[in-house]
Design an enzyme around this catalytic site. Structure first.
Site, short mmCIF file in Angstrom:
data_model
loop_
_atom_site.label_atom_id
_atom_site.label_comp_id
_atom_site.label_asym_id
_atom_site.label_seq_id
_atom_site.Cartn_x
_atom_site.Cartn_y
_atom_site.Cartn_z
N LYS A 22 1.18 -0.87 -0.21
CA LYS A 22 -0.07 -0.08 -0.32
C LYS A 22 0.96 1.04 0.32
O LYS A 22 1.01 1.91 -0.80
CB LYS A 22 -0.95 0.28 1.33
CG LYS A 22 -1.69 1.63 1.42
CD LYS A 22 -2.69 1.11 2.50
CE LYS A 22 -1.74 1.23 3.84
NZ LYS A 22 -0.99 3.11 3.88
N ASN A 23 1.97 1.28 1.05
CA ASN A 23 2.63 2.67 1.26
C ASN A 23 3.35 2.85 -0.02
O ASN A 23 3.93 4.05 -0.42
CB ASN A 23 3.66 2.45 2.66
CG ASN A 23 2.37 2.95 3.37
OD1 ASN A 23 1.44 3.05 3.37
ND2 ASN A 23 3.08 2.55 5.12
N ARG A 91 -5.49 10.64 4.30
CA ARG A 91 -3.54 11.41 4.51
C ARG A 91 -2.48 12.09 3.53
O ARG A 91 -2.37 12.58 2.92
CB ARG A 91 -3.02 11.14 5.62
CG ARG A 91 -2.55 12.42 6.33
CD ARG A 91 -1.41 11.97 7.54
NE ARG A 91 0.17 12.40 7.64
CZ ARG A 91 0.48 13.53 7.13
NH1 ARG A 91 -0.28 14.72 7.84
NH2 ARG A 91 1.47 13.80 6.90
N CYS A 115 -4.76 12.70 12.81
CA CYS A 115 -4.82 12.34 12.57
C CYS A 115 -4.60 10.70 14.15
O CYS A 115 -4.60 12.03 14.79
CB CYS A 115 -5.15 11.81 11.37
SG CYS A 115 -3.36 9.83 11.36
N ARG A 120 0.49 15.08 13.01
CA ARG A 120 1.08 14.75 11.79
C ARG A 120 1.09 15.72 10.43
O ARG A 120 -0.12 15.75 9.67
CB ARG A 120 0.69 13.65 10.45
CG ARG A 120 0.11 12.39 11.50
CD ARG A 120 -0.17 10.91 11.01
NE ARG A 120 0.57 10.94 9.92
CZ ARG A 120 0.48 8.76 9.58
NH1 ARG A 120 -0.83 8.92 9.24
NH2 ARG A 120 1.01 8.73 8.37
N PRO A 121 2.16 17.06 11.47
CA PRO A 121 1.80 18.38 9.91
C PRO A 121 2.56 17.74 8.36
O PRO A 121 3.32 16.98 8.25
CB PRO A 121 2.48 18.71 10.89
CG PRO A 121 3.38 18.55 11.99
CD PRO A 121 2.77 16.71 11.77
N VAL A 122 2.65 18.83 7.68
CA VAL A 122 2.98 18.69 6.33
C VAL A 122 4.10 19.75 6.42
O VAL A 122 4.50 20.09 4.86
CB VAL A 122 2.21 18.57 5.26
CG1 VAL A 122 1.27 17.15 5.40
CG2 VAL A 122 1.02 20.14 5.52
N LEU A 124 7.32 20.16 6.48
CA LEU A 124 8.28 19.59 5.62
C LEU A 124 8.67 19.96 4.36
O LEU A 124 9.25 19.57 3.89
CB LEU A 124 9.06 18.11 6.53
CG LEU A 124 8.91 18.07 8.12
CD1 LEU A 124 9.71 17.44 8.19
CD2 LEU A 124 9.90 19.42 7.97
N ASP A 304 5.38 1.21 11.85
CA ASP A 304 4.27 0.29 11.57
C ASP A 304 3.65 -1.11 11.85
O ASP A 304 2.74 -1.77 11.70
CB ASP A 304 3.87 0.26 9.77
CG ASP A 304 3.57 1.54 9.56
OD1 ASP A 304 3.24 2.70 10.31
OD2 ASP A 304 3.11 2.01 8.06
N ILE A 326 8.62 7.87 16.89
CA ILE A 326 8.01 8.61 15.56
C ILE A 326 7.01 8.88 15.75
O ILE A 326 6.64 10.47 15.24
CB ILE A 326 7.91 7.89 14.69
CG1 ILE A 326 8.72 6.44 13.82
CG2 ILE A 326 7.42 8.18 12.81
CD1 ILE A 326 10.23 6.84 13.46
N ARG A 396 -8.42 -0.37 4.65
CA ARG A 396 -7.57 1.19 4.42
C ARG A 396 -5.82 0.22 3.86
O ARG A 396 -5.25 0.49 2.79
CB ARG A 396 -7.03 1.90 5.34
CG ARG A 396 -8.31 2.46 5.45
CD ARG A 396 -8.24 3.67 6.35
NE ARG A 396 -7.23 4.73 6.08
CZ ARG A 396 -5.89 4.82 6.41
NH1 ARG A 396 -6.14 4.58 7.59
NH2 ARG A 396 -4.90 4.78 6.09
#
Ligand code: UD1
Length: 417
Positions: A22-23, A91, A115, A120-122, A124, A304, A326, A396
């Protein structure tokens, strides 16, 4: 909403085929925005997040056809807007930002919300793209990005963010000149994305190390590309073998990318062997031992897999210490495992697990993808019946999970809540 009912206590035995990752699939599908020609992907897992991505690509002007693991995308007239209705459910939608800016000079992407596993900011992603010449504003919950032509840049990440590295890598492929991304993520999924982009004509070196070098190209062509197997799905089935005291052989298993996990599971008392059919996983003998883990960027222990391995630790002799470095809030499974009889104490970003003799079945609530997997694993080992509610999280990220588990002996079924 669906729930899973699991009658625990059956040692799982047999073979399981690991699906496409998936990732890896999500960023690679978004990378098709960069292409001037059509592209075909194979080994794409049938998952809710993949359907969301294809819906979004459709809206962005990259219509996709999905047929039994094969996706064909033909980019046509691009549109810059990724609406909130889709972004809020996934996300990873933010991964269209870099490709849209590179192709269109414009992007309107809903800000992904917080979430369950942390803020979990963006930031960067945005500061890296700004270095390449993009300008951002936040308007009515949307990130509005604009640029003339993106320019190659030297970006040093404060943290080796997986998504941030992927967004910038994609953008840099069509930027003018050279880019260097330092302190970049080394995850195998980033390497798979780089290999795909190279197959489309991109000039990239250093993937798999912390310094990526990219020479921007005027355009990228299409190709046919198989998505790598899912190391987290593989890890989850390995724990399923260990927690039920069974023996599973995993076909299509990326064992070399699971090193950090296999080392810890071996220390806990599991045994692994590469056979002709795939990776064999079972316990060495009847008991398991506690170990300490600290989640880290690749090649460290993957965050994960933290929740799933914690379920296994709950049944080990002796204590285990889990440190989550993390994500600040990735212990949502703990209280649910405790409802099944686990002995776990939380303190900030650490969890102290003391082994118990067994789990007892209970109704539990899934809160995020990997937490759900951890509850399913506990249910497979538990005495009695476990009901895992809100399993849309599981859908998911795990392809045909009940079908795969039933095929190796699990008593598990899906019901409407
Ligand atoms: C990806 C994976 C996810 C995995 C994670 C870490 C996908 C679709 N998801 O998520 O399954 O758990 O890597 O291996 O591939 N951060 C910032 N600012 C940013 C970006 C990240 O502060 O701009 C922080 C995050 O809040 C988090 C940490 O960095 O605490 C790691 O995030 P990141 O590596 O970006 O993870 P994702 O790409 O979101």
């Amino acid at each position: 909403m669906d729930k899973l009912i699991i009658e625990g206590g059956v040692p799982l035995t047999g073979q399981v085929r690991i699906s496409g990752s998936k990732n890896a699939a999500l960023p690679i599908l978004f990378a098709s925005i960069l292409l001037s020609e059509s592209v075909t992907f194979t080994n794409v897992p049938t998952l809710r997040d993949i359907h969301t991505t294809l819906k979004l690509l459709n809206l962005l002007g990259c219509p996709a056809e999905f047929n039994n693991g094969t996706v064909t995308i033909t980019p046509c007239s691009l549109s810059p807007e990724a609406p909130y209705e889709l972004v809020k459910t996934m996300r990873a939608s933010v991964l269209c930002l870099g490709p849209l800016l590179a192709r269109l000079g414009e992007a309107r992407v809903a800000m992904p919300g917080g979430c369950a596993i942390g803020a979990r900011p963006v930031n960067l992603h945005l500061s890296g793209l700004e270095k390449m010449g993009a300008r951002f504003e936040l308007e009515e919950g949307y990130i509005i990005g604009r640029c003339r032509k993106l320019k190659g840049a030297h970006v040093i990440f404060d943290f080796p963010t997986v998504g941030g590295t992927e967004n910038l890598l994609m953008a840099a492929c069509l930027a003018e000149g050279e880019s260097i991304l330092e302190n970049a993520a080394k995850e195998p999924e980033v390497v798979d994305l780089a290999n795909f982009l190279i197959r489309c004509g991109a000039k990239i070196s250093g993937h798999g190390t912390s310094i990526l070098q990219i020479s921007g190209m005027p355009s990228l062509g299409g190709c046919s590309y198989p998505i790598m197997p899912d190391r987290i799905e593989a890890g989850t089935f390995i724990v399923a073998a260990g927690i039920t005291g069974g023996e599973l052989v995993l076909q299509n298993c990326p064992a070399e990318e699971l090193d950090a996990l296999l080392v810890k599971l071996t220390a806990m008392g599991m045994y692994f062997e590469q056979t002709e059919d795939g990776l064999l996983a079972r316990r060495r003998n009847s008991s398991l031992h506690g170990v300490d883990i600290r989640t880290q960027p690749y090649p460290g222990f993957p965050t994960d897999m933290q929740a799933q391995v914690m379920a296994l630790m709950c049944l080990a002799d002796g204590p285990s210490l889990v440190e989550e470095s993390i994500f600040e809030n990735r212990f949502m499974h703990v209280q649910e495992l405790v409802r099944m009889g686990a002995d776990i104490r939380l303190s900030g970003r650490s969890a102290m697990v003391r082994g118990v003799r067994q789990f007892t079945g209970a109704p539990v609530m899934a809160s995020d993808l990997r937490a759900s997997a951890s509850l399913v694993l506990a249910g497979l080992a538990a005495k009695g019946a476990t009901q895992v509610q809100r399993i849309y999280h599981l859908d998911r990220g795990y392809e045909k999970i009940e079908t795969k588990l039933v095929a190796v002996g699990a008593r598990i079924r899906r019901e409407k809540e």
